[in-house]
Write an enzyme that holds these catalytic residues in place. Structure first.
Site, PDB file in Angstrom:
ATOM      1  N   THR A  60     -26.647  -9.314  10.318  1.00 22.48           N
ATOM      2  CA  THR A  60     -26.816  -8.979   9.604  1.00 22.48           C
ATOM      3  C   THR A  60     -26.038  -8.462   8.543  1.00 22.48           C
ATOM      4  O   THR A  60     -25.148  -8.010   8.748  1.00 22.48           O
ATOM      5  CB  THR A  60     -28.222  -7.921   9.860  1.00 22.48           C
ATOM      6  OG1 THR A  60     -28.568  -9.066  10.693  1.00 22.48           O
ATOM      7  CG2 THR A  60     -28.277  -7.386   9.087  1.00 22.48           C
ATOM      8  N   CYS A  87      -2.622   4.760   8.063  1.00 20.92           N
ATOM      9  CA  CYS A  87      -2.772   4.176   9.149  1.00 20.92           C
ATOM     10  C   CYS A  87      -1.200   5.403  10.436  1.00 20.92           C
ATOM     11  O   CYS A  87      -1.633   4.520  11.456  1.00 20.92           O
ATOM     12  CB  CYS A  87      -2.289   3.146   8.721  1.00 20.92           C
ATOM     13  SG  CYS A  87      -3.930   1.932   7.559  1.00 20.92           S
ATOM     14  N   ASN A 123       0.809  -1.583   0.345  1.00 23.85           N
ATOM     15  CA  ASN A 123      -0.155   0.130  -0.079  1.00 23.85           C
ATOM     16  C   ASN A 123       0.767   1.277   0.249  1.00 23.85           C
ATOM     17  O   ASN A 123       0.117   2.336  -0.347  1.00 23.85           O
ATOM     18  CB  ASN A 123      -0.746   0.209   0.990  1.00 23.85           C
ATOM     19  CG  ASN A 123       0.062  -0.797   2.370  1.00 23.85           C
ATOM     20  OD1 ASN A 123       0.226  -1.926   2.322  1.00 23.85           O
ATOM     21  ND2 ASN A 123      -0.480   0.632   3.766  1.00 23.85           N
TER      22      ASN A 123
HETATM   23  C1  PLP Z   1      -6.665  -0.633   3.225  1.00 24.61           C
HETATM   24  C2  PLP Z   1      -6.009  -1.475   3.466  1.00 24.61           C
HETATM   25  C3  PLP Z   1      -6.076  -2.953   4.344  1.00 24.61           C
HETATM   26  C4  PLP Z   1      -7.050  -2.521   5.600  1.00 24.61           C
HETATM   27  O1  PLP Z   1      -8.275  -2.671   4.646  1.00 24.61           O
HETATM   28  P1  PLP Z   1      -9.841  -1.874   5.183  1.00 24.61           P
HETATM   29  O2  PLP Z   1     -11.004  -2.344   4.429  1.00 24.61           O
HETATM   30  O3  PLP Z   1      -9.638  -0.372   5.324  1.00 24.61           O
HETATM   31  O4  PLP Z   1      -9.802  -2.216   6.511  1.00 24.61           O
HETATM   32  C5  PLP Z   1      -4.805  -3.942   4.109  1.00 24.61           C
HETATM   33  N1  PLP Z   1      -4.194  -4.630   3.354  1.00 24.61           N
HETATM   34  C6  PLP Z   1      -4.058  -3.587   2.368  1.00 24.61           C
HETATM   35  C7  PLP Z   1      -2.867  -3.285   1.360  1.00 24.61           C
HETATM   36  C8  PLP Z   1      -4.962  -2.370   2.996  1.00 24.61           C
HETATM   37  O5  PLP Z   1      -4.273  -1.523   1.960  1.00 24.61           O
END
Ligand code: PLP
Length: 385
Positions: A237, A325, A151
């Protein structure tokens, strides 16, 4: 001021087609998918249609798709669920140092409960070493989890080679494909993937929905107990509108993958070349070749990445200084540190992540803004000494 959005790795805007598709499920079609009346049955039908679309994108059977609340939940379920299901067989898991915190923290959780975790190094482009992977395997290894694409730096791992190594030792292979889905081709059969995580909000679907692919017959312990939804693999749900949105986003991704990749690569390569041409003292982080089409991570030396993000924000530009994050937190990114960058270079990184809404003119505006902001921050830094 018009917003120029270059932070699509953090989250994306819901696309027009997705929004149209999900709106009815937020007002008229609000039935609980477990109800047997017609309103409930309509929700159930919509969820199953979405499941088919998600499965089609990654080439699996729709029964192998479990809807979750996000990519993080999918990652947690895959790591902890497999660990608990297979703890009679072994207690060793292999992952990498550059995984998303949803993987790393799940591994840490298990480490505190008697599991052993190997965190593989990466080279300065962000690739794991397959020989190190091979050498790390023991007869207690139950799972290998390596992300498909990173990411922060966009590096794409050789997933098929990794899964083949895992399977030659009868070990399960999970991949966090949250960034890869919709951006590069992913075929779980061809790539021999046992489990895969994805998330809606990274591919123009709403926040709060994700999916976990679990291949037939793979043992895993479920994470949320309750009303037996998702064939008793994930209770709660169903988030009908979110699921419908994820399905639509996957359908669009499949249809437009080639042109999507091409357009983003053009923007990315244009951006990188313009920056390298006009701004001195920069460093591209991550691989030039095996890289997500829409990712550019560049260190602007002698500049603080967060200060740069805030300067750009004043000009209406959304970008990121690392992963979303970790922002607000000034410790250098664990990913950039794993590449071998020193703290200052890691802290001077700016991640730009494109979508198809961006244009070449947007990139020109971005590069002009960067020239100004980088110069200003460097002058300010000089004046301190
Ligand atoms: C954004 C991301 C996540 C987390 O996904 P969320 O839906 O925001 O919890 C996990 N792994 C990678 C590589 C990401 O980019």
């Amino acid at each position: 001021m018009e917003i120029k959005y270059f932070d699509n790795a953090a989250t994306t805007k819901i696309s027009k087609e997705v929004l149209e598709e999900i709106t009815p499920f937020m007002n008229q079609e609000y039935g609980n998918a477990s109800s047997i009346h017609s309103l409930g049955r309509q929700s159930k039908k919509a969820i199953e249609e979405a499941r088919k679309k998600v499965a089609d994108l990654i080439n699996c059977n729709s029964k192998e798709i479990i809807f979750t609340s996000c990519g993080s939940e999918s990652d947690n379920t895959a790591i902890k669920g497999t660990a608990y299901a297979l703890r009679g067989k072994g207690n060793h898991i292999i992952t990498s140092k550059i995984e998303h915190p949803a993987i790393l923290e799940s591994c840490k959780f298990l480490e505190n409960r008697g599991f052993n975790i190997t965190y593989l190094d990466v080279n300065n482009d962000g690739f794991i070493n397959l020989e190190q992977l091979n050498n790390a395997i023991t007869n207690r290894t139950i799972l290998i989890s390596i992300m498909a694409a990173n990411n922060e730096i966009g590096t794409i791992q050789p997933i098929t080679k990794i899964s083949k190594i895992a399977h030659s030792h009868n070990i399960l292979f999970h991949t966090d494909a949250v960034q890869a889905i919709g951006n590069i081709p992913i075929d779980v059969q061809e790539m021999e993937i046992d489990m895969l995580s994805m998330s809606g909000h990274k591919i123009h679907a709403p926040k709060g929905v994700g999916a976990l692919y679990v291949k037939y017959g793979i043992p895993f312990e479920k994470f949320i107990d309750g009303g037996h939804q998702e064939k008793n693999r994930r209770s709660g749900t169903e988030n009908t509108s979110g699921i419908v949105g994820l399905g639509k986003a996957c359908e669009i991704a499949k249809e437009h993958l080639d042109s999507h990749m091409f357009e983003l690569e053009q923007l990315r390569d244009y951006y990188i070349s313009q920056v390298e041409k006009t701004i001195p003292n920069v460093r591209l982080n991550g691989s030039l070749k095996d890289r997500l089409p829409g990712n550019a991570n560049i260190s602007f030396k002698l500049v603080d990445g967060e200060a740069l993000v805030l300067e750009l924000d004043k000009k209406g530009i959304c970008a990121s200084s690392g992963s979303a994050c970790t922002s607000g937190d000034s410790t250098p990114s664990h990913v950039l540190k794993a590449l071998g960058l020193d703290d200052d270079t890691a802290n001077s990184a700016l991640r730009i992540s494109f979508s198809e809404e961006n244009t070449k003119e947007d990139v020109d505006y971005l590069v002009d803004s960067l020239m100004e902001s980088v110069e200003k921050l460097r002058e300010y830094n000089d004046s301190l000494y």
